[in-house]
Design a protein around this motif. Structure first.
Motif, mmCIF file in Angstrom:
data_model
loop_
_atom_site.group_PDB
_atom_site.id
_atom_site.type_symbol
_atom_site.label_atom_id
_atom_site.label_comp_id
_atom_site.label_asym_id
_atom_site.label_seq_id
_atom_site.Cartn_x
_atom_site.Cartn_y
_atom_site.Cartn_z
ATOM 1 N N ALA A 19 48.309 30.914 35.836
ATOM 2 C CA ALA A 19 47.485 31.163 34.653
ATOM 3 C C ALA A 19 46.651 32.424 34.822
ATOM 4 O O ALA A 19 46.080 32.672 35.883
ATOM 5 C CB ALA A 19 46.578 29.977 34.393
ATOM 6 N N CYS A 20 46.569 33.181 33.744
ATOM 7 C CA CYS A 20 45.733 34.373 33.708
ATOM 8 C C CYS A 20 44.271 33.937 33.817
ATOM 9 O O CYS A 20 43.862 32.922 33.264
ATOM 10 C CB CYS A 20 45.981 35.122 32.401
ATOM 11 N N GLU A 21 43.490 34.710 34.517
ATOM 12 C CA GLU A 21 42.077 34.393 34.712
ATOM 13 C C GLU A 21 41.285 34.497 33.407
ATOM 14 O O GLU A 21 40.265 33.840 33.250
ATOM 15 C CB GLU A 21 41.499 35.374 35.743
ATOM 16 N N ILE A 22 41.770 35.278 32.461
ATOM 17 C CA ILE A 22 41.044 35.513 31.211
ATOM 18 C C ILE A 22 41.512 34.561 30.111
ATOM 19 O O ILE A 22 40.715 33.861 29.500
ATOM 20 C CB ILE A 22 41.229 36.975 30.745
ATOM 21 N N CYS A 23 42.829 34.543 29.863
ATOM 22 C CA CYS A 23 43.333 33.795 28.704
ATOM 23 C C CYS A 23 44.136 32.550 29.079
ATOM 24 O O CYS A 23 44.576 31.825 28.199
ATOM 25 C CB CYS A 23 44.168 34.703 27.817
ATOM 26 N N PHE A 24 44.365 32.297 30.338
ATOM 27 C CA PHE A 24 45.042 31.104 30.855
ATOM 28 C C PHE A 24 46.522 31.011 30.472
ATOM 29 O O PHE A 24 47.109 29.951 30.551
ATOM 30 C CB PHE A 24 44.306 29.824 30.435
ATOM 31 N N LYS A 25 47.135 32.106 30.073
ATOM 32 C CA LYS A 25 48.575 32.134 29.818
ATOM 33 C C LYS A 25 49.281 32.445 31.144
ATOM 34 O O LYS A 25 48.730 33.145 31.993
ATOM 35 C CB LYS A 25 48.922 33.215 28.798
ATOM 36 N N PRO A 26 50.508 31.975 31.337
ATOM 37 C CA PRO A 26 51.222 32.287 32.586
ATOM 38 C C PRO A 26 51.446 33.795 32.725
ATOM 39 O O PRO A 26 51.810 34.465 31.774
ATOM 40 C CB PRO A 26 52.564 31.570 32.434
ATOM 41 N N SER A 27 51.197 34.294 33.928
ATOM 42 C CA SER A 27 51.316 35.728 34.165
ATOM 43 C C SER A 27 51.914 35.978 35.540
ATOM 44 O O SER A 27 51.668 35.222 36.490
ATOM 45 C CB SER A 27 49.938 36.388 34.073
ATOM 46 N N THR A 28 52.672 37.057 35.653
ATOM 47 C CA THR A 28 53.245 37.445 36.943
ATOM 48 C C THR A 28 52.532 38.651 37.539
ATOM 49 O O THR A 28 52.914 39.128 38.592
ATOM 50 C CB THR A 28 54.744 37.778 36.786
ATOM 51 N N SER A 29 51.495 39.144 36.868
ATOM 52 C CA SER A 29 50.731 40.287 37.371
ATOM 53 C C SER A 29 49.526 39.782 38.152
ATOM 54 O O SER A 29 48.845 38.862 37.717
ATOM 55 C CB SER A 29 50.254 41.165 36.220
ATOM 56 N N VAL A 30 49.287 40.415 39.284
ATOM 57 C CA VAL A 30 48.172 40.019 40.142
ATOM 58 C C VAL A 30 47.351 41.251 40.472
ATOM 59 O O VAL A 30 47.896 42.316 40.756
ATOM 60 C CB VAL A 30 48.693 39.382 41.456
ATOM 61 N N ILE A 32 44.761 42.528 43.302
ATOM 62 C CA ILE A 32 44.395 42.148 44.659
ATOM 63 C C ILE A 32 43.622 43.290 45.303
ATOM 64 O O ILE A 32 43.881 44.462 45.033
ATOM 65 C CB ILE A 32 45.661 41.791 45.474
ATOM 66 N N THR A 33 42.641 42.944 46.140
ATOM 67 C CA THR A 33 41.869 43.972 46.841
ATOM 68 C C THR A 33 42.735 44.574 47.951
ATOM 69 O O THR A 33 43.663 43.926 48.440
ATOM 70 C CB THR A 33 40.583 43.391 47.445
ATOM 71 N N PRO A 34 42.423 45.792 48.378
ATOM 72 C CA PRO A 34 43.232 46.416 49.433
ATOM 73 C C PRO A 34 43.235 45.627 50.746
ATOM 74 O O PRO A 34 44.211 45.642 51.472
ATOM 75 C CB PRO A 34 42.583 47.790 49.622
ATOM 76 N N GLU A 35 42.145 44.929 51.060
ATOM 77 C CA GLU A 35 42.077 44.167 52.305
ATOM 78 C C GLU A 35 42.615 42.753 52.135
ATOM 79 O O GLU A 35 42.492 41.934 53.050
ATOM 80 C CB GLU A 35 40.631 44.085 52.817
ATOM 81 N N ASN A 36 43.145 42.424 50.958
ATOM 82 C CA ASN A 36 43.690 41.101 50.641
ATOM 83 C C ASN A 36 42.635 39.996 50.770
ATOM 84 O O ASN A 36 42.948 38.868 51.126
ATOM 85 C CB ASN A 36 44.894 40.772 51.520
ATOM 86 N N LYS A 37 41.379 40.317 50.477
ATOM 87 C CA LYS A 37 40.320 39.316 50.552
ATOM 88 C C LYS A 37 40.210 38.507 49.271
ATOM 89 O O LYS A 37 39.770 37.366 49.313
ATOM 90 C CB LYS A 37 38.981 39.987 50.851
ATOM 91 N N ASP A 38 40.587 39.084 48.156
ATOM 92 C CA ASP A 38 40.469 38.388 46.889
ATOM 93 C C ASP A 38 41.616 38.820 45.980
ATOM 94 O O ASP A 38 42.075 39.961 46.052
ATOM 95 C CB ASP A 38 39.123 38.716 46.227
ATOM 96 N N PHE A 39 42.055 37.891 45.152
ATOM 97 C CA PHE A 39 43.101 38.199 44.181
ATOM 98 C C PHE A 39 42.946 37.268 42.995
ATOM 99 O O PHE A 39 42.323 36.214 43.087
ATOM 100 C CB PHE A 39 44.499 38.047 44.792
ATOM 101 N N PHE A 40 43.509 37.679 41.871
ATOM 102 C CA PHE A 40 43.558 36.817 40.701
ATOM 103 C C PHE A 40 44.673 37.285 39.780
ATOM 104 O O PHE A 40 45.048 38.449 39.775
ATOM 105 C CB PHE A 40 42.209 36.749 39.971
ATOM 106 N N TYR A 41 45.208 36.332 39.027
ATOM 107 C CA TYR A 41 46.289 36.620 38.084
ATOM 108 C C TYR A 41 45.684 37.108 36.779
ATOM 109 O O TYR A 41 44.639 36.630 36.348
ATOM 110 C CB TYR A 41 47.109 35.353 37.819
ATOM 111 N N VAL A 42 46.353 38.084 36.184
ATOM 112 C CA VAL A 42 45.874 38.665 34.934
ATOM 113 C C VAL A 42 47.079 39.135 34.117
ATOM 114 O O VAL A 42 48.102 39.529 34.685
ATOM 115 C CB VAL A 42 44.890 39.830 35.213
ATOM 116 N N CYS A 43 46.972 39.046 32.817
ATOM 117 C CA CYS A 43 48.059 39.504 31.931
ATOM 118 C C CYS A 43 48.121 41.034 31.920
ATOM 119 O O CYS A 43 47.086 41.702 32.008
ATOM 120 C CB CYS A 43 47.818 39.016 30.498
ATOM 121 N N PRO A 44 49.318 41.613 31.784
ATOM 122 C CA PRO A 44 49.430 43.073 31.697
ATOM 123 C C PRO A 44 48.682 43.645 30.496
ATOM 124 O O PRO A 44 48.203 44.774 30.548
ATOM 125 C CB PRO A 44 50.925 43.322 31.567
ATOM 126 N N SER A 45 48.551 42.861 29.426
ATOM 127 C CA SER A 45 47.827 43.365 28.254
ATOM 128 C C SER A 45 46.342 43.546 28.566
ATOM 129 O O SER A 45 45.698 44.444 28.026
ATOM 130 C CB SER A 45 48.000 42.415 27.069
#
Length: 184
Positions: A19-30, A32-45
């Protein structure tokens, strides 16, 4: 602990969509921080929305890429020009031979006509192969979140750390007070 406001855009497999962090639709875009400390899914739009994030543009890399493309184009044009000049010289030398030997002119004309018929499709194929495919407009790969969304990520990360610390404290038996052993 502070996370830098630099987020790299990555794609995951369709089966790993969340789920996208903003709209909760399924998304394949992520993101991520360069150090891989944090990540979240987000829609390309959302990545195109300037209210959510802004792309970080590396001007040096763009300039280097444009310079490389120009060098490739110049090299390709030089090769084409040299090939045209070589063909032109061959034609001139054939014309010179034809004027010297008018008897064999008919034989050469028939041979030249056959060669031209065979060479025409080949020349077109060569020209089509030499033209490089136009690269699609690349999407930015590095982003900076807007202040409010960045602060939300920091708050969420802090809350997760506090919850983890609290779980560890509660699992430790020394955290709770012991029963008094002395008489009151």
């Amino acid at each position: 602990m502070s996370i830098p406001n630099i987020w790299n855009h990555r794609k995951v497999a369709d089966t790993s969509a969340k789920a996208c962090e903003i709209c909760f639709k399924p998304s394949t875009s992520v993101l991520i921080t360069p150090e891989n400390k944090d990540f979240f899914y987000v829609c390309p739009s959302h990545l195109k929305d300037r209210g959510f994030c802004t792309p970080i543009i590396d001007h040096e890399a763009i300039a280097a890429k444009k310079k490389k493309e120009m060098d490739d184009e110049v090299e390709r044009v030089k090769k084409e020009y040299e090939e045209k000049q070589r063909k032109k010289q061959q034609k001139e030398s054939k014309k010179g031979e034809e004027t010297e030997k008018p008897k064999d002119k008919e034989e050469k004309d028939s041979k030249d006509a056959e060669k031209k018929d065979e060479s025409k499709p080949n020349d077109k194929d060569k020209v089509e192969d030499k033209t490089p495919p136009k690269p699609e407009e690349e999407e930015p790969r590095v982003f900076a979140l807007q202040r409010t969304f960045y602060q939300q990520r920091l708050d969420r990360k802090r809350q997760a750390e506090m919850a983890k610390r609290n779980r560890e404290r509660l699992s430790n038996p020394n955290f709770f007070p012991s029963v008094p052993k002395d008489r009151p």
